[in-house]
Design a protein around this motif. Structure first.
Motif, PDB file in Angstrom:
ATOM      1  N   MET A  23       8.623   4.346 -37.068  1.00 37.54           N
ATOM      2  CA  MET A  23       7.524   4.363 -38.019  1.00 37.54           C
ATOM      3  C   MET A  23       6.753   3.057 -37.936  1.00 37.54           C
ATOM      4  O   MET A  23       7.329   1.980 -38.086  1.00 37.54           O
ATOM      5  N   ALA A 211       3.054  10.046 -30.567  1.00 36.42           N
ATOM      6  CA  ALA A 211       3.416  10.537 -31.901  1.00 36.42           C
ATOM      7  C   ALA A 211       2.246  10.224 -32.822  1.00 36.42           C
ATOM      8  O   ALA A 211       1.544   9.234 -32.645  1.00 36.42           O
ATOM      9  N   TRP A 212       2.036  11.102 -33.810  1.00 32.96           N
ATOM     10  CA  TRP A 212       0.930  10.930 -34.758  1.00 32.96           C
ATOM     11  C   TRP A 212       1.476  10.829 -36.179  1.00 32.96           C
ATOM     12  O   TRP A 212       2.451  11.497 -36.529  1.00 32.96           O
ATOM     13  N   TYR A 213       0.808   9.981 -36.980  1.00 35.40           N
ATOM     14  CA  TYR A 213       1.160   9.793 -38.378  1.00 35.40           C
ATOM     15  C   TYR A 213      -0.101   9.957 -39.224  1.00 35.40           C
ATOM     16  O   TYR A 213      -1.209   9.594 -38.799  1.00 35.40           O
ATOM     17  N   LYS A 229       4.859  11.470 -40.708  1.00 28.73           N
ATOM     18  CA  LYS A 229       4.831  11.817 -39.299  1.00 28.73           C
ATOM     19  C   LYS A 229       4.459  13.284 -39.136  1.00 28.73           C
ATOM     20  O   LYS A 229       4.979  14.162 -39.826  1.00 28.73           O
ATOM     21  N   GLN A 231       4.741  16.638 -37.455  1.00 30.23           N
ATOM     22  CA  GLN A 231       5.843  17.250 -36.734  1.00 30.23           C
ATOM     23  C   GLN A 231       5.362  18.399 -35.853  1.00 30.23           C
ATOM     24  O   GLN A 231       4.395  19.082 -36.180  1.00 30.23           O
TER      25      GLN A 231
END
Length: 287
Positions: A23, A211-213, A229, A231
């Protein structure tokens, strides 16, 4: 290397790849927001004509003098008003020098957005005199095209005159292994209920995993408590494409307004980019 050590290294690599990106805890959204040109500035640069393209400030320099073995980036940011998302890339001697992958397919959607800003970075690692030349940043849509040129001059004097260069023996003939995001979306203002593509193209070896947040709303302090996050199982709302881009389906003000943080990771490091998504409701009287 002893067999046990080889097994240990292999297991560690599998562990790192499996856990994915941690994170992000050091994203400064206030600093990011201050770098986005206000809508009034973009409108003035484009004379408010629909579909008009403009480079935002700070623009790439016209002339850049560097020292041999120096590493640096050229940055180029383009905005469009009431038009489709632009394609932004770098050229030299008539050929594209940006990392390409499938960049020609910048957006699988054909929607006209209120405002889109894309950010392109061209990286140079340990330059030599042969890297001198004219580098052209190009931004284009199906109806418009603009470009700006930077003349790079590599000085052959002693590199010790600059603190920003590496000794020759530290320069690598191999590409940088750590991830580097070379194309990203700064701001996207779509019409509500349109599908949106936020770009996050990266290079690295091995190829980075993205990865995207999501950081909802207008809060500026991006702490882990606020980040969610995205998913893979949220396919009804999101889709992460093979090139790293994120598709947000039927964007709404209520659920999708906010910051989207893309992280690219491999064994040698991480890189992050931040996009701001602001869906726009139709004006009174519009259908």
């Amino acid at each position: 290397m002893p067999r046990l050590a080889i097994v240990f290294v292999a297991l560690y690599i599998l562990f790192v790849l499996h856990r994915g990106l941690g994170m992000p805890t050091n994203i400064d959204l206030a600093s990011f927001e201050s770098k986005i040109p206000p809508m009034s500035s973009v409108l003035l640069q484009t004379n408010t004509r629909d579909g008009q393209l403009a480079f935002t400030d700070p623009k790439p320099p016209r002339i850049l003098e560097v020292f041999r073995y120096q590493s640096f980036n050229l940055r180029c940011e383009a905005a469009v008003i009431h038009g489709p998302p632009p394609r932004v890339y770098w050229m030299r001697n008539g050929s594209i020098v940006s990392p390409t992958d499938d960049q020609a397919d910048v957006s699988p959607t054909n929607h006209t957005a209120v405002n889109v800003i894309l950010f392109s970075v061209l990286s140079f690692n340990c330059v030599v005199p042969g890297d001198s030349g004219d580098y052209v940043c190009v931004a284009e849509t199906p109806t418009a095209r603009i470009q700006t040129t930077t003349k790079v001059i590599v000085n052959t004097g002693p590199f010790s005159r600059s603190k920003h260069v590496s000794p020759h023996h530290k320069c690598s003939a191999y590409p940088t292994l750590a991830p580097h995001i070379f194309l990203s979306t700064r701001r996207y203002m779509p019409h509500a209920q349109d599908d949106v593509v936020l770009h996050c193209r990266s290079t690295g070896s091995p190829p980075p995993r993205n990865a995207w947040y999501f950081h909802a709303g207008l809060f500026r302090n991006a702490t882990p408590d606020y980040l969610k996050k995205i998913q893979p199982y949220q396919q009804e709302k999101y889709q992460i494409l093979g090139n790293g881009d994120l598709v947000v389906k039927k964007a709404t003000v209520q659920h999708d307004l906010g910051y989207y943080i893309c992280g690219a990771m491999n064994l040698y490091g991480e890189d992050y980019a931040v996009s701001f998504l602001q869906p726009v409701l139709p004006a009174p009287g519009e259908v």
